[in-house]
Design an enzyme around this catalytic site. Structure first.
Site, PDB file in Angstrom:
ATOM      1  NE  ARG A  51      -3.635  -2.116   2.473  1.00  0.00           N
ATOM      2  CZ  ARG A  51      -5.195  -1.918   2.146  1.00  0.00           C
ATOM      3  NH1 ARG A  51      -5.392  -0.881   1.322  1.00  0.00           N
ATOM      4  NH2 ARG A  51      -5.968  -3.155   2.056  1.00  0.00           N
ATOM      5  CG  HIS A  82     -12.713   0.004   0.388  1.00  0.00           C
ATOM      6  ND1 HIS A  82     -11.885  -0.800   1.004  1.00  0.00           N
ATOM      7  CD2 HIS A  82     -13.604   0.728   1.212  1.00  0.00           C
ATOM      8  CE1 HIS A  82     -12.199  -0.371   2.382  1.00  0.00           C
ATOM      9  NE2 HIS A  82     -12.922   0.481   2.390  1.00  0.00           N
ATOM     10  NE  ARG A 136      -9.802   1.981  -0.600  1.00  0.00           N
ATOM     11  CZ  ARG A 136      -9.424   1.772   0.886  1.00  0.00           C
ATOM     12  NH1 ARG A 136     -10.050   2.402   1.647  1.00  0.00           N
ATOM     13  NH2 ARG A 136      -8.747   0.674   1.483  1.00  0.00           N
ATOM     14  CG  HIS A 142      -6.206   0.358  -2.714  1.00  0.00           C
ATOM     15  ND1 HIS A 142      -5.600  -0.777  -2.492  1.00  0.00           N
ATOM     16  CD2 HIS A 142      -7.369   0.537  -2.165  1.00  0.00           C
ATOM     17  CE1 HIS A 142      -6.265  -1.655  -1.740  1.00  0.00           C
ATOM     18  NE2 HIS A 142      -7.435  -0.879  -1.535  1.00  0.00           N
TER      19      HIS A 142
END
Length: 319
Positions: A51, A82, A136, A142
């Site tokens: 990440r 997500h 995100r 991400h």
């Protein structure tokens, strides 16, 4: 957008809401959400990508990234859970609306507008997925390619499970499965989860490597939640699988949506009140109770709640 598109919301909130209105739609939401999250966890453990919020530190890149309360998730980065969950969930609604606009009632009222409705649905779908992906990336959870991959896989899984018009979908066959076949699938999913976990350990790999990196580089470790760990996701999904299998095949019941909503709300409030009673000091007990919780909630929302709501007879309109 990140909080709304959390995969746990689809299972713990959206599924009870829509199951109280339409048992068939609710079961599709649960099935797609659980399978998508289960598949996402497997891919994350396989691809083992970073990440952004810990990758810049591990690579010694001097980039000051701002961390929010929802940044420090504990699972690997790819694909985005997500985005994958949101795209799968939204595609269920697209197929549901498409089945409605294909009905004779819609064609009679809105003749010639079917294409316009479909175009509008895909525009809304695209806007929402872009917003979720941006959220995100903005919180450094991400990279772009992880969001794109999540969108593609989410639609693919949902199409495979629910789209009756697709040639490679199992939706039609799934509806005709007997209870023992669904139970066999639940056992298979659970067995594969345990096998994949212990395979990591057998070959000297740490299934919790991403959790350690989260604690290492999170500026506020108190914001890290156990509910974002891959193991918790698998436990929740397996509980839902067994609950869905025991409720299968689903009985189509006619009831007032208001009655179903009230019954589901009362049930949901009761389960939330019992939440503090669950043990948190023992790992085995913690995961066992959460498995039982999701199994029980799924079974009740697909069988007991619709039965209670169906006791209030729907009035038939006279011609």
């Amino acid at each position: 957008m990140t909080k709304i598109s959390d995969p746990s919301y689809a299972i713990s909130i959206l599924f009870p809401v829509f199951a109280s209105l339409d048992t068939s739609l609710g079961s599709k939401i649960l099935l797609v959400s659980a399978v998508t999250e289960w598949f996402n966890t497997f891919l994350k453990w396989t691809l083992m990508e970073d990440r952004p919020y810990w990758w810049v530190r591990e690579a010694n890149i001097v980039v000051p990234l701002r961390q929010t309360d929802v940044t420090c998730e504990t699972g690997p980065g790819s694909p985005s859970g997500h985005v994958m969950g949101a795209s799968a969930f939204l595609y269920v609604f697209i197929t549901w609306i498409r089945s409605y606009i294909a009905s004779d009632r819609f064609q009679y009222k809105y003749h010639g507008r079917k294409k316009n409705v479909e175009y509008f649905m895909w525009i809304v779908f695209s806007i929402l997925i872009i917003l979720v992906s941006l959220s995100r990336m903005i919180i450094a959870a991400h990279f772009l390619h992880q969001c794109v991959l999540g969108c593609i896989l989410g639609v693919a899984v949902s199409k495979f499970l629910t789209d009756d018009n697709s040639n490679w979908s199992i939706a039609t066959r799934l509806n005709s499965y007997a209870k023992y076949k669904m139970l066999a699938m639940a056992v298979l999913f659970t067995g594969l989860s345990a096998l994949f976990y212990w395979t990591h350990i057998f070959f000297g790999m740490d299934p919790g490597w991403s959790i350690k990196l989260a604690f290492k580089w999170c500026q506020r470790p108190e914001t890290i939640s156990v509910y974002t760990t891959p193991i918790y996701s698998l436990v929740r999904d397996c509980g839902c699988f067994f609950g869905l299998a025991l409720a299968w095949p689903l009985k189509i019941r006619q009831f007032y949506p208001l009655v179903g909503s009230v019954a589901a709300t009362l049930f949901f409030v009761c389960t939330r009140l019992l939440k503090p009673l669950m043990p948190t000091n023992d790992v085995v007990q913690f995961y066992t109770f959460h498995f039982i919780e999701h199994f029980f909630i799924t079974l009740c929302l697909l069988t007991i709640i619709p039965y209670i709501a169906s006791l209030v007879k729907v009035k038939e309109k006279k011609n």
